[in-house]
Scaffold this active site. Structure first.
Site, PDB file in Angstrom:
ATOM      1  CE1 TYR A  80      -5.942  -3.191  -1.082  1.00 30.31           C
ATOM      2  CE2 TYR A  80      -6.166  -3.828   1.212  1.00 30.31           C
ATOM      3  CZ  TYR A  80      -5.760  -4.112  -0.076  1.00 30.31           C
ATOM      4  OH  TYR A  80      -5.173  -5.316  -0.360  1.00 30.31           O
TER       5      TYR A  80
ATOM      6  CE  LYS B 134       8.325  -3.753  -7.938  1.00 26.29           C
ATOM      7  NZ  LYS B 134       9.266  -4.869  -8.134  1.00 26.29           N
TER       8      LYS B 134
ATOM      9  CG  ASP C  59       9.795  -7.809  -6.407  1.00 24.36           C
ATOM     10  OD1 ASP C  59      10.221  -7.138  -5.450  1.00 24.36           O
ATOM     11  OD2 ASP C  59      10.119  -7.572  -7.584  1.00 24.36           O
TER      12      ASP C  59
ATOM     13  CG  ASP D  59      -5.001  -7.685   2.238  1.00 23.50           C
ATOM     14  OD1 ASP D  59      -5.224  -8.649   2.981  1.00 23.50           O
ATOM     15  OD2 ASP D  59      -5.851  -7.235   1.433  1.00 23.50           O
TER      16      ASP D  59
ATOM     17  CG  ASP E 109      -4.063 -13.780   3.749  1.00 21.49           C
ATOM     18  OD1 ASP E 109      -4.171 -13.200   4.837  1.00 21.49           O
ATOM     19  OD2 ASP E 109      -5.034 -14.107   3.037  1.00 21.49           O
TER      20      ASP E 109
END
Ligand code: NAD
Length: 360
Positions: free
Chosen positions: A146, A195, A227, A251, A255
């Protein structure tokens, strides 16, 4: 203990819900012999209306002089033309990003907890929900993709765009320490998300987290690919205690974690940096659709105040007293409109606060 708390009530339901948290903190002060004083400051649409900017310098200075910051929510109604015509840097949400960076808050903590009394609101299968959900996502907040280099260009075949995931050792070390310290106050388990089978930045992330782990032999560390984590959160969420993530992975996963626990009106969060001064806020927005009707659920903000007690002021017993009072009120069947179900007793937002205060 004496503490000075900056209050950014903000817009919409912000003043109602922060008043709830203040009432709870005052009761904690009375019961445990602490003195909390509160300073109301402007941020958001209310600040734009009074000063022309979403986060006046005075608010930043007073927050920096405080022991901790309690935030309600900022933002006007979606479609409010007065706000939407403002340039990006003068919009209410710009104030939110600015206060986080002004206070150097690089770690975002989002607990996701399934309250036994609200198990019916969990979208997961009953046998999975029954094992319980009680985890905290520790998300790196001011680094990674970001904030990395980005751009557009053209090449043979047409236009391209890129964003860059970049972390250095120091950035990973400081967020990893937050996760391990937190795990020591909880169930002594950190799951670090990456990852590493594909990304170089993830391989560095994993190396650094393992180095930090050497200083915390009492905390168990598990590596998990992002994942697989997305899958495990719905398959077996009870396995997670502290979930350590980069900015983008956190992020997305936070959620998902919030969703599996039911209502948005129940979830608290904190953002912390190098000092004990944090920013504590519910994860929901200013809910202009229900503002001023006294139906907003104050629990997310009240639980954010409990996080402040534990993480900024090192008062775990006091934090537990707040959480126990919330649990008790829910067990007794009291519900605000957003979490109402058949056979329960519906109460207004201010009544919910009163019931919680009475049980502390
Ligand atoms: P929202 O979270 O404000 O509301 C979404 C839905 O949840 C609404 O139906 C609302 O009534 C309900 N809701 C939210 N909090 C509740 C509570 N405590 N009790 C009961 N019901 C609750 O999201 P939105 O409608 O997309 O955004 C409204 C405004 O809030 C926008 O201006 C947005 O930019 C802003 N916002 C601010 C923050 C923040 O300050 N951190 C976060 C998200 C959105």
């Amino acid at each position: 203990m004496k503490k000075h708390i900056a209050v950014l009530a903000g817009d919409g339901i912000g003043p109602e819900i922060t008043n709830g948290a203040i009432a709870v903190l005052n009761k904690i002060g009375e019961k445990f012999g602490h003195e909390f004083d509160f300073e109301q400051l402007l941020m958001g649409v209310c600040a734009i209306e009074k000063t022309g900017e979403p986060l006046p310098q005075y608010t930043i200075d007073r927050c920096l002089a405080s022991d901790s910051v309690l935030l309600g929510a900022v933002g006007g109604a979606v479609g409010d033309k007065r706000i939407e015509k403002l340039p990006g840097h003068l919009r209410p949400e710009a104030g939110l990003l600015k206060i986080r960076s002004a206070l150097g808050l690089y770690s975002n903590l989002r607990p996701a907890k399934l309250f036994p009394a609200l198990a019916g609101a969990c979208p997961l299968r009953k046998d999975i929900a029954e094992k319980g959900i009680d985890l905290v996502v520790v998300r790196e907040l001011i680094g990674g993709i970001y904030f990395g280099a980005r751009g557009r260009g053209t090449e043979e075949g047409g236009e391209y765009a890129y964003d860059t995931e970049k972390y250095n050792v120091e950035e990973v070390t400081r967020i990893a320490k937050i996760a391990f310290e937190l795990a020591r106050k909880r169930r002594h388990h950190v799951t670090s998300i990456d990852k590493a089978n594909v990304l170089e930045s993830s391989r560095l992330w994993r190396e650094v987290v393992h180095n930090v782990a050497k200083d915390y032999p009492d905390v168990e560390l598990t590596d998990m690919l992002v994942d697989n984590t997305a899958m495990q959160l719905v398959k077996n969420p009870s396995q997670f205690d502290v979930v350590l993530t980069s900015n983008i992975f956190g992020d997305i996963l936070s959620d998902e974690a919030a969703q599996i626990t039911g209502s948005i009106g129940m979830l608290a969060s904190s953002s912390l940096g190098a000092t004990k001064r944090g920013l504590y806020e519910p994860i929901h927005g200013s809910a202009p659709d229900i503002a001023g009707k006294d139906i907003a659920n104050p629990i997310a903000t009240i639980l954010s105040a409990a996080m402040m007690l534990r993480d900024s002021f090192d008062l775990p017993e006091e934090a537990k007293a707040v959480e126990n009072a919330v649990n008790q009120v829910l067990d007794e069947g009291y519900r605000t409109a957003d979490i109402m179900s058949e056979g329960m007793k519906q109460v207004k937002g201010s009544e919910m606060t009163k019931l919680i205060v009475e049980r502390i």
